[in-house]
Design a protein around this motif. Structure first.
Motif, PDB file in Angstrom:
ATOM      1  N   TRP A 256       0.860  -1.188   0.000  1.00  0.00           N
ATOM      2  CA  TRP A 256       0.000   0.000   0.000  1.00  0.00           C
ATOM      3  C   TRP A 256       0.891   1.232   0.000  1.00  0.00           C
ATOM      4  N   ASP A 257       0.743   2.068  -1.047  1.00  0.00           N
ATOM      5  CA  ASP A 257       1.596   3.254  -1.153  1.00  0.00           C
ATOM      6  C   ASP A 257       0.861   4.533  -0.785  1.00  0.00           C
ATOM      7  N   GLY A 258      -0.318   4.413  -0.152  1.00  0.00           N
ATOM      8  CA  GLY A 258      -1.089   5.573   0.248  1.00  0.00           C
ATOM      9  C   GLY A 258      -2.159   5.951  -0.751  1.00  0.00           C
ATOM     10  N   GLU A 259      -2.028   5.436  -1.997  1.00  0.00           N
ATOM     11  CA  GLU A 259      -3.021   5.742  -3.024  1.00  0.00           C
ATOM     12  C   GLU A 259      -3.675   4.502  -3.597  1.00  0.00           C
ATOM     13  N   LYS A 260      -2.901   3.469  -3.764  1.00  0.00           N
ATOM     14  CA  LYS A 260      -3.468   2.257  -4.348  1.00  0.00           C
ATOM     15  C   LYS A 260      -2.836   1.027  -3.705  1.00  0.00           C
ATOM     16  N   VAL A 261      -3.605  -0.071  -3.806  1.00  0.00           N
ATOM     17  CA  VAL A 261      -3.145  -1.357  -3.278  1.00  0.00           C
ATOM     18  C   VAL A 261      -2.573  -2.172  -4.432  1.00  0.00           C
ATOM     19  N   GLN A 262      -1.394  -2.739  -4.238  1.00  0.00           N
ATOM     20  CA  GLN A 262      -0.812  -3.663  -5.219  1.00  0.00           C
ATOM     21  C   GLN A 262      -0.831  -5.077  -4.624  1.00  0.00           C
ATOM     22  N   ARG A 263      -1.521  -5.977  -5.294  1.00  0.00           N
ATOM     23  CA  ARG A 263      -1.474  -7.387  -4.874  1.00  0.00           C
ATOM     24  C   ARG A 263      -0.239  -7.996  -5.529  1.00  0.00           C
ATOM     25  N   LEU A 264       0.783  -8.276  -4.750  1.00  0.00           N
ATOM     26  CA  LEU A 264       2.058  -8.740  -5.281  1.00  0.00           C
ATOM     27  C   LEU A 264       2.053 -10.223  -5.600  1.00  0.00           C
ATOM     28  N   ALA A 265       1.391 -11.021  -4.769  1.00  0.00           N
ATOM     29  CA  ALA A 265       1.338 -12.473  -4.987  1.00  0.00           C
ATOM     30  C   ALA A 265       0.210 -13.044  -4.146  1.00  0.00           C
ATOM     31  N   GLU A 266      -0.430 -14.101  -4.670  1.00  0.00           N
ATOM     32  CA  GLU A 266      -1.528 -14.732  -3.926  1.00  0.00           C
ATOM     33  C   GLU A 266      -1.641 -16.190  -4.338  1.00  0.00           C
ATOM     34  N   LYS A 267      -1.995 -17.038  -3.380  1.00  0.00           N
ATOM     35  CA  LYS A 267      -2.211 -18.457  -3.687  1.00  0.00           C
ATOM     36  C   LYS A 267      -3.262 -19.016  -2.752  1.00  0.00           C
ATOM     37  N   HIS A 268      -4.158 -19.878  -3.305  1.00  0.00           N
ATOM     38  CA  HIS A 268      -5.148 -20.591  -2.501  1.00  0.00           C
ATOM     39  C   HIS A 268      -4.584 -21.957  -2.113  1.00  0.00           C
ATOM     40  N   PHE A 269      -5.017 -22.494  -0.990  1.00  0.00           N
ATOM     41  CA  PHE A 269      -4.574 -23.815  -0.562  1.00  0.00           C
ATOM     42  C   PHE A 269      -5.705 -24.482   0.216  1.00  0.00           C
ATOM     43  N   SER A 270      -5.612 -25.808   0.357  1.00  0.00           N
ATOM     44  CA  SER A 270      -6.663 -26.586   1.026  1.00  0.00           C
ATOM     45  C   SER A 270      -6.535 -26.464   2.542  1.00  0.00           C
ATOM     46  N   ILE A 271      -7.700 -26.483   3.207  1.00  0.00           N
ATOM     47  CA  ILE A 271      -7.758 -26.509   4.672  1.00  0.00           C
ATOM     48  C   ILE A 271      -8.658 -27.676   5.072  1.00  0.00           C
ATOM     49  N   LYS A 272      -8.210 -28.490   6.014  1.00  0.00           N
ATOM     50  CA  LYS A 272      -9.064 -29.553   6.521  1.00  0.00           C
ATOM     51  C   LYS A 272     -10.209 -28.938   7.319  1.00  0.00           C
ATOM     52  N   PRO A 273     -11.432 -29.482   7.186  1.00  0.00           N
ATOM     53  CA  PRO A 273     -12.568 -28.910   7.932  1.00  0.00           C
ATOM     54  C   PRO A 273     -12.290 -28.764   9.424  1.00  0.00           C
ATOM     55  N   ALA A 274     -11.587 -29.748   9.993  1.00  0.00           N
ATOM     56  CA  ALA A 274     -11.314 -29.700  11.438  1.00  0.00           C
ATOM     57  C   ALA A 274     -10.336 -28.584  11.814  1.00  0.00           C
ATOM     58  N   ASP A 275      -9.599 -28.039  10.812  1.00  0.00           N
ATOM     59  CA  ASP A 275      -8.597 -27.016  11.104  1.00  0.00           C
ATOM     60  C   ASP A 275      -9.110 -25.592  10.935  1.00  0.00           C
ATOM     61  N   ARG A 276     -10.336 -25.449  10.442  1.00  0.00           N
ATOM     62  CA  ARG A 276     -10.883 -24.099  10.298  1.00  0.00           C
ATOM     63  C   ARG A 276     -11.021 -23.464  11.682  1.00  0.00           C
ATOM     64  N   GLY A 277     -10.612 -22.241  11.821  1.00  0.00           N
ATOM     65  CA  GLY A 277     -10.700 -21.557  13.104  1.00  0.00           C
ATOM     66  C   GLY A 277      -9.554 -21.835  14.040  1.00  0.00           C
ATOM     67  N   LYS A 278      -8.605 -22.693  13.640  1.00  0.00           N
ATOM     68  CA  LYS A 278      -7.449 -22.963  14.500  1.00  0.00           C
ATOM     69  C   LYS A 278      -6.345 -21.929  14.248  1.00  0.00           C
ATOM     70  N   TRP A 279      -5.387 -21.890  15.141  1.00  0.00           N
ATOM     71  CA  TRP A 279      -4.225 -21.032  14.956  1.00  0.00           C
ATOM     72  C   TRP A 279      -3.442 -21.493  13.729  1.00  0.00           C
ATOM     73  N   ARG A 280      -3.042 -20.523  12.888  1.00  0.00           N
ATOM     74  CA  ARG A 280      -2.223 -20.819  11.715  1.00  0.00           C
ATOM     75  C   ARG A 280      -0.884 -20.100  11.885  1.00  0.00           C
ATOM     76  N   GLN A 281       0.172 -20.754  11.431  1.00  0.00           N
ATOM     77  CA  GLN A 281       1.525 -20.227  11.591  1.00  0.00           C
ATOM     78  C   GLN A 281       1.973 -19.536  10.311  1.00  0.00           C
ATOM     79  N   GLY A 282       2.332 -18.248  10.430  1.00  0.00           N
ATOM     80  CA  GLY A 282       2.891 -17.518   9.301  1.00  0.00           C
ATOM     81  C   GLY A 282       4.386 -17.343   9.476  1.00  0.00           C
ATOM     82  N   GLU A 283       5.116 -17.348   8.374  1.00  0.00           N
ATOM     83  CA  GLU A 283       6.561 -17.131   8.413  1.00  0.00           C
ATOM     84  C   GLU A 283       6.946 -16.363   7.153  1.00  0.00           C
ATOM     85  N   LEU A 284       7.586 -15.218   7.334  1.00  0.00           N
ATOM     86  CA  LEU A 284       7.953 -14.356   6.221  1.00  0.00           C
ATOM     87  C   LEU A 284       9.463 -14.204   6.184  1.00  0.00           C
TER      88      LEU A 284
END
Length: 661
Positions: A256-284
């Motif tokens: 975000w540069d103050g005027e517009k949003v740039q989506r740099l990269a995006e990917k969808h992935f599968s989630i097990k039904p039992a894992d919805r709402g659980k803590w997810r680990q992010g690492e950058l």
């Protein structure tokens, strides 16, 4: 910062021919319609697989009238496609009844989520039998979710530096309602305005940023880490979220540069039904402008930013999201990036998974000690499919530890395992019946279901039916048709194809009825047969080679340090025929130099070995013979094919074994 993500997701799912809503791929009505077209083309096996999938999705059809009509349509089509419908229905009913009884035991114990999982497994077979019970379970789960947030009483310990949320001096933008709940940083209830906070005192450079985020599992929801922030209108975002009504999540990198949003990269992935709402680990991982985002230990997206990515850190929630529930963050840690040279020195992709699974085992054990037994059992069972990516020794040890913890956490672990084995056996025998009825695709589908209950039983049936299923599997995987193999060559494939390779990582190939050795390593390349032979007798095969590689038949193989070979190798313009025993070191039992013409050197040669309790007789070609006495310890064992190091290649064919009379 709301995008067209929901609309794009809707467009990727095939539309229905009715008002039914797809929740996970095509629904029951769509599948039945596709099956009807296949039946009109007399593709009954393909239609039957679709109809079974449609049966398992009847409960997802909205409205009792629509469900009843869909059920009747599927029933009419099954009568045309399923030649053993009555038998299959009887077995499915017995399986579902067993699972309902097991689910009731969990529900009486107040293990609601586990009972629901077992009932859903029953819904794969006779969904109407579990419909009312599942409705009850869903109500209980919703009531529990409304009564208390799904926040653990104790966060799992994270390795590395101190949690930076612990001393977060927040500079708020848009709202001042962010709060702390122990070590958890909690957003306000989400309203129209965007809610985010940048902590000016927490900054990063070329480093690794790790955090955990928990969002509402019942709707589309997300939470993001702010990084590289220079001001409240100049920052990056790493967003993790899940869709509503689909077992899918997403990971996105924004700028975000103050005027517009740039989506740099995006990917969808599968989630097990039992894992919805659980803590997810992010690492950058941040290296200058280079970014890579990992979710739950797996790399998801990577990209290059428009400017340097160093700056302040914060957290962000989208006020224009459908979700209104607070988003929770914890365990923000900033440390050194992994050493790329170390990764190159040890290129083992299973290392990260092995460490993550070990940590999850430790977390589950701690949960058991705290009394959170159901949560621990659910987490442990979710680990089972991931163990297949590990090496044999690690997998066996970790599986034993996992099974031990499940038995400790789950009061019904033993009965559940027994029931699972019985169900897999029922499905395996049913698959056999469908193979006989010329429905191999349907048989494979049943074996896939059997593997959910007991992979070992399912694997045994798959091996037993391998000949009948091979053409179907080849078609599914896009493999060329099997060549016609002469009858004399079939014994070699039956004995050695799929056997155990030794001393080399390269696989052996089977083509036109012959076994083709890989390029041997420092020791050689061997392929052991599948039969544990316990009889004396005579073994024969043909071998052909070029170059200076030695080729041999292994016989009486009892271990890596206890086996015999009869080999031929180029030697001074001819071939040297040798009988060897290896018992920790090589012992030459007999050898003979034989002259051959250049034409004979390139032709197929027969090796024949006759062995009894007191002697070995080896024949090479038509008349060249070696004879030797055997020690009292000589016993029959497995056969094998073997090549030693050399500049050349070798092939084997026409294997046979005749037991002594």
């Amino acid at each position: 910062m709301r995008s067209l993500r929901t609309a794009l997701w809707t467009l990727t799912v095939p539309g229905l021919l009715s008002a039914q809503t797809d929740r996970d791929g095509p629904g029951a009505f769509t599948l039945a319609s596709q099956a009807e077209k296949l039946i009109s083309q007399e593709k009954f096996d393909e239609a039957l697989v679709l109809l079974w999938a449609a049966e398992s999705k009847i409960l997802e059809v909205d409205g009792a009238t629509a469900r009843d009509m869909t059920r009747k349509s599927i029933e009419a089509l099954l009568k045309k496609a399923d030649p053993i419908l009555a038998t299959r229905r009887r077995e499915f009913l017995a399986i579902t009844n067993e699972l309902v009884k097991l689910a009731q035991r969990y529900l009486r114990k107040k293990w609601i989520r586990t009972g629901g999982d077992v009932l859903r497994a029953g819904g794969m077979f006779v969904p109407q039998l579990v419909e009312k019970r599942l409705t009850y379970v869903e109500k209980r789960l919703r009531a529990n979710a409304d009564a208390a947030p799904a926040t653990p009483t104790e966060a799992p310990k994270a390795e590395g530096p101190e949690d930076r949320f612990a001393d977060f001096r927040a500079e708020h933008y848009t709202s001042d309602k962010w709060t702390k709940d122990g070590n958890v940083f909690v957003s306000p209830r989400i309203e129209e305005a965007t809610e985010f906070v940048i902590a000016g005192n927490v900054r990063h450079g070329d480093e690794r940023l790790r955090w955990e985020v928990q969002v509402d599992g019942r709707s589309e929801a997300s939470g993001a880490l702010v990084f590289g922030a220079l001001a409240d209108n100049d920052y990056y975002l790493a967003e993790i979220g899940n869709f509503e009504g689909a077992n899918q999540g997403w990971a996105t990198l924004f700028y975000w540069d103050g005027e517009k949003v740039q989506r740099l990269a995006e990917k969808h992935f599968s989630i097990k039904p039992a894992d919805r709402g659980k803590w997810r680990q992010g690492e950058l991982h941040v290296r200058g402008r280079e970014l890579s985002l990992h979710v739950d230990g797996r790399k998801v997206v990577s990209t290059t930013g428009p400017r340097d990515t160093h700056g302040a850190v914060g957290v962000f929630v989208n006020g224009r999201s459908k979700n209104k529930e607070p988003v929770r963050f914890r365990n923000l840690r900033i440390d050194a990036l992994p050493d790329p040279s170390a990764a190159k020195a040890k290129p083992d992709p299973a290392d990260a998974l092995r460490g993550a699974l070990a940590q999850r085992l430790s977390n589950a054990e701690a949960a058991i000690e705290r009394g959170d037994r159901e949560e621990a059992a659910l987490a442990l069972r979710a680990m089972r499919p991931e163990l297949d990516a590990l090496g044999d020794a690690t997998r066996a040890a970790m599986r034993a530890a996992l099974d031990e913890l499940i038995a400790k956490a789950d009061p019904f672990a033993g009965p559940r395992r027994t029931i699972g084995t019985a169900i897999a056996d029922k499905l395996g025998h049913l698959a056999q019946a469908y193979v006989v009825a010329k429905r191999p695709l349907s048989a494979l589908q049943l074996l896939d279901r059997a593997a959910l209950f007991d992979p070992n039983v399912a694997g045994a049936f798959r091996d037993k039916l391998s000949d009948e299923l091979a053409p179907v599997l080849a078609k599914i995987h896009g493999l060329p048709p099997e060549p016609d193999v002469p009858a004399d060559d079939r014994a070699l494939r039956d004995e050695f194809e799929g056997g155990r390779g030794l001393w080399t990582a390269e696989p052996w190939q089977f083509r036109d009825g012959a076994a083709i050795a890989p390029t041997p390593g420092a020791t050689g390349a061997a392929l052991l047969g599948k039969t544990a032979n316990d009889k004396f007798g005579t073994a024969r095969l043909q071998v052909r080679g070029r170059g200076d590689v030695e080729r041999a038949i292994i016989f009486s193989f009892r271990s890596r340090h206890d086996f015999w070979v009869a080999s031929v190798a180029p030697h001074d313009g001819g071939r040297l025929a040798v009988a060897h025993y290896f018992g920790g070191k090589w012992q030459k039992v007999a050898n003979r130099k034989v002259k051959f013409s250049p034409e004979a050197l390139a032709a197929w040669m027969t090796i024949e070995v006759s062995f009894g309790p007191k002697s070995i007789r080896a024949r090479f070609g038509k008349s060249e013979v070696l004879e030797a006495k055997t020690p009292e310890t000589f016993r029959p064992g497995r056969f094998g094919l073997w090549v030693t190091p050399g500049d050349g290649a070798a092939s084997f064919r026409n294997f046979s074994f005749e037991p002594a009379k």
